[in-house]
Design a protein around this motif. Structure first.
Motif, mmCIF file in Angstrom:
data_model
loop_
_atom_site.group_PDB
_atom_site.id
_atom_site.type_symbol
_atom_site.label_atom_id
_atom_site.label_comp_id
_atom_site.label_asym_id
_atom_site.label_seq_id
_atom_site.Cartn_x
_atom_site.Cartn_y
_atom_site.Cartn_z
ATOM 1 N N ILE A 170 0.487 -2.570 -4.541
ATOM 2 C CA ILE A 170 -0.728 -1.668 -5.399
ATOM 3 C C ILE A 170 0.244 -1.349 -6.780
ATOM 4 C CG2 ILE A 170 -2.492 0.845 -5.905
ATOM 5 C CD1 ILE A 170 -2.758 -1.205 -3.430
ATOM 6 N N PRO A 171 0.127 -1.960 -8.253
ATOM 7 C CA PRO A 171 1.351 -1.662 -9.223
ATOM 8 C C PRO A 171 0.656 -0.024 -9.965
ATOM 9 C CG PRO A 171 -0.653 -3.188 -9.972
ATOM 10 C CD PRO A 171 -0.954 -2.672 -8.347
ATOM 11 N N PRO A 172 1.207 0.217 -10.687
ATOM 12 C CA PRO A 172 0.424 1.418 -11.505
ATOM 13 C C PRO A 172 -0.029 1.577 -12.929
ATOM 14 C CG PRO A 172 2.817 0.532 -12.039
ATOM 15 C CD PRO A 172 2.766 -0.069 -11.002
ATOM 16 N N CYS A 186 8.008 1.590 -3.727
ATOM 17 C CA CYS A 186 9.084 1.518 -4.590
ATOM 18 C C CYS A 186 9.335 2.313 -5.880
ATOM 19 C CB CYS A 186 9.039 0.284 -4.965
ATOM 20 S SG CYS A 186 9.196 -0.893 -3.538
ATOM 21 N N VAL A 187 10.223 3.470 -5.896
ATOM 22 C CA VAL A 187 9.943 4.266 -7.651
ATOM 23 C C VAL A 187 9.411 5.065 -7.077
ATOM 24 C CG1 VAL A 187 12.286 3.127 -7.866
ATOM 25 C CG2 VAL A 187 9.788 2.251 -8.891
ATOM 26 N N ALA A 188 8.828 5.654 -6.468
ATOM 27 C CA ALA A 188 7.470 6.373 -6.117
ATOM 28 C C ALA A 188 7.719 7.792 -6.065
ATOM 29 C CB ALA A 188 6.381 5.679 -5.171
ATOM 30 N N GLY A 232 2.344 3.824 -5.542
ATOM 31 C CA GLY A 232 3.044 4.392 -4.520
ATOM 32 C C GLY A 232 2.634 5.891 -4.098
ATOM 33 N N PHE A 233 2.557 6.736 -4.970
ATOM 34 C CA PHE A 233 2.224 7.905 -4.495
ATOM 35 C C PHE A 233 -0.087 7.951 -4.802
ATOM 36 C CE2 PHE A 233 -0.861 12.496 -6.419
ATOM 37 C CZ PHE A 233 0.491 12.952 -5.865
ATOM 38 N N LEU A 236 0.521 -1.717 3.267
ATOM 39 C CA LEU A 236 0.386 -1.627 1.799
ATOM 40 C C LEU A 236 1.861 -1.012 1.068
ATOM 41 C CD1 LEU A 236 -1.895 -0.361 0.154
ATOM 42 C CD2 LEU A 236 -1.525 2.020 1.342
ATOM 43 N N ASN A 237 1.919 -1.252 0.490
ATOM 44 C CA ASN A 237 3.210 -1.315 -0.874
ATOM 45 C C ASN A 237 2.654 -0.530 -2.577
ATOM 46 O OD1 ASN A 237 5.734 -3.929 -1.674
ATOM 47 N ND2 ASN A 237 5.703 -1.551 -1.925
#
Length: 576
Positions: free
Chosen positions: A197-199, A300-302, A278-279, A271-272
């Motif tokens: 799941i990208p930003p 990652c960096v969430a 991430g949030f 789930l990534n």
């Protein structure tokens, strides 16, 4: 003869000095043009969001002016003025530091030129020095932007080429299965799948950074043979369904995709979520919509608790309360729907670090980058070009309800019992639910990340047990620097003093554990209730229940995982 020779030497010296002078003047003229053009471009790039924010500010203030108390408004404006003056001071300090850093690098050349003029009455080194400055300015103003534009065919996924399968879609999202970038690797459809799941604002392409250079976060999983899926937001400008999307829509769509992926591969999904993704993924998990579909979680960096941010939270806290409102970053579309302006959101992060992002400081930072190449053969690396292409072009508007979730997380902390400030489906979202569901969670963060600081990313550790992996460098280093399989912190290995586990290795171990459980599962044999005769071989064969596909043969993932645990590079599952 001596007089003639002396005259010839004087003529030669005069001729050389004249030529050096012409060269210096020409180079100075070229340098001046490049400097003015470059500074103008950098200032314009910074000024566009300023004009947008001014437009939004005037619109909102025009609507609220008659409703606010004059005394409160004056007090708020004075506080805002104080903040602006403070940012101006930081801007000047930052610019001064970058100019000083550049001057320090170039001072030796200038000093040598002055010495030659004073003691030898020659201008050769001065001409060379000015020519070098002209070359540096030419690189920053013209060659660097051209290299950034030229990297576009190599940057990102380029789904339009058809290399990646469109697996599913809703009114809001597209799901693609990422094809390995290594031709000798094929996807193992009996392996454990992962959904990335990208930003929203930064887009998906940063996770497919430079696939041809083996620098791509998503391809790190795909090149190990894992079914790797990525969720891509559709065009928000042309899709009312996205413009009006809520956190509940996000969770429902994610559940649909996980269900389809699980059906395809027969195993639950890892789930990534990366950064804001991430949030949002955490909120979806805690809502219960993904129960039974997701059995492992990576972020990652969430930003998990934005109130712990030293930079952005401090910046927001300094704003007068009436200006700390999403309305000042809201764009009204032609159809009347409202969305959060992605370009303005990115600009807010620049304001947070204004001493580094003010145009003059950024310009001299890039000059310094090339000035360090002291041999004069200025080169532009693909990594730097791709990074700047992403920064210049990958900013997207996002649904207002989704922006509100992030806004809340930066203004309201997680409660003492581990409850997030966000609700989905009118349900409380408590971190302890992950432990109740026994979902392992790996948090990856950047040790020098000034966008999502360590404290912000690791907030869940105050409430539940979570595995943590620190990566050197900043916010996108996991997706760029460390996505190379040959890097010191390769994602499929263990690394560092703490023998930390990379996200790909984490997923590999989850897959190996599932495969081992399948192999160790008892075989079920049907027997007839009452029979006095021994079953024939044919009957026994018919009654034997077949093993699942993942248990019929030993998955290569287990072998790969054991190698990766020893921190050895893994080439992936290769075709025979």
């Amino acid at each position: 003869m001596d007089d003639t020779k002396k005259t010839d030497d004087e003529d030669t010296l005069f001729s050389n000095s004249f030529n050096d002078g012409l060269t210096a003047v020409g180079s100075m003229f070229s340098a001046t043009q490049s400097y003015l053009a470059g500074m103008s471009r950098y200032a314009t790039d910074f000024q566009i969001p300023v004009m947008l924010s001014s437009h939004y500010f005037q619109r909102v203030e025009g609507e609220r002016f008659s409703k606010e108390s004059p005394i409160d408004s004056i007090d708020a404006y004075l506080t805002l003025l104080h903040n602006n003056l403070e940012m101006m001071n930081r801007s000047m300090n930052g610019t001064g530091k970058m100019v000083s850093a550049y001057a320090k690098l170039e001072m030796d050349g200038f000093t040598e030129a002055l010495q030659q003029i004073c003691f030898e009455q020659k201008y050769t080194k001065l001409a060379q020095y000015i020519k070098r400055q002209a070359g540096l300015l030419e690189m920053v103003t013209h060659n660097y932007p051209e290299a950034i534009d030229a990297i576009e065919p190599e940057f990102g996924f380029h789904f339009e080429k058809g290399e990646h399968v469109l697996f599913d879609e809703t009114d809001r999202f597209l799901i693609y299965r990422i094809a390995p970038s290594l031709k000798e690797v094929e996807t193992r459809f009996d392996a454990k799948p992962i959904l990335i799941i990208p930003p929203y604002v930064l887009g998906a392409n940063i996770l497919g950074f430079l696939p041809g250079e083996q620098r791509s976060y998503a391809h790190c999983f795909a090149n190990q043979g894992f079914p790797t899926y990525i969720r891509v937001l559709k065009n928000i400008d042309s899709s009312p369904a996205i413009q009006l999307m809520t956190g509940e829509d996000d969770a429902r769509d994610t559940a649909r995709f996980c269900k389809a992926i699980m059906k395809e591969h027969g195993k639950p999904v890892t789930l990534n979520g990366y950064c804001q993704g991430g949030f949002n993924s955490l909120c979806s998990l805690l809502s219960g919509e993904l129960d039974g579909l997701v059995d492992a979680f990576i972020t990652c960096v969430a930003p998990m608790d934005g109130t712990r941010s030293k930079g952005l939270a401090r910046f927001l806290a300094q704003l007068p309360p009436q200006f700390n409102d999403l309305a000042y970053g809201t764009k009204i579309l032609p159809n009347g729907n409202k969305v959060a302006d992605g370009q303005l959101m990115g600009w807010v992060y620049k304001l947070k670090s204004i001493e580094h992002e003010i145009p003059a400081a950024a310009f001299f930072r890039h000059l310094t980058m090339f000035a360090r190449q002291s041999d004069g053969n200025f080169t532009i690396g693909k990594t730097a070009a791709a990074m700047n292409y992403w920064l210049n072009n990958e900013r997207f508007d996002l649904p207002l309800a989704i922006a509100q979730m992030s806004f809340l997380s930066y203004n309201e902390p997680i409660t003492e019992d581990g409850t997030l400030p966000v609700r989905l489906f009118n349900r409380k979202l408590n971190l302890k639910r992950l432990q109740e569901k026994k979902i392992p969670w790996l948090i990856c963060y950047g040790t020098h990340d000034d966008l999502v600081e360590k404290e912000t990313a690791l907030a869940p550790l105050d409430y539940i047990d979570v595995e943590v992996t620190p990566f050197p460098k900043g916010h996108v280093a996991i997706a760029t620097s460390w996505s190379s399989p040959d890097s010191d912190c390769a994602l499929h290995t263990r690394f560092g003093d703490g023998n930390y586990r990379g996200p790909v290795l984490f997923h590999m171990d989850m897959d190996a554990a599932l495969t081992e459980n399948d192999n160790n599962a008892p075989k079920v044999v049907e027997q007839k209730a009452a029979t006095a005769t021994k079953p024939t071989a044919r009957t026994a064969k018919q009654n034997q229940v077949k093993k699942p596909a993942s248990a019929r043969k030993t998955s290569p993932a287990k072998k790969v995982a054991s190698k990766a645990t020893a921190a050895k590079p893994v080439p992936g599952n290769r075709k025979k």
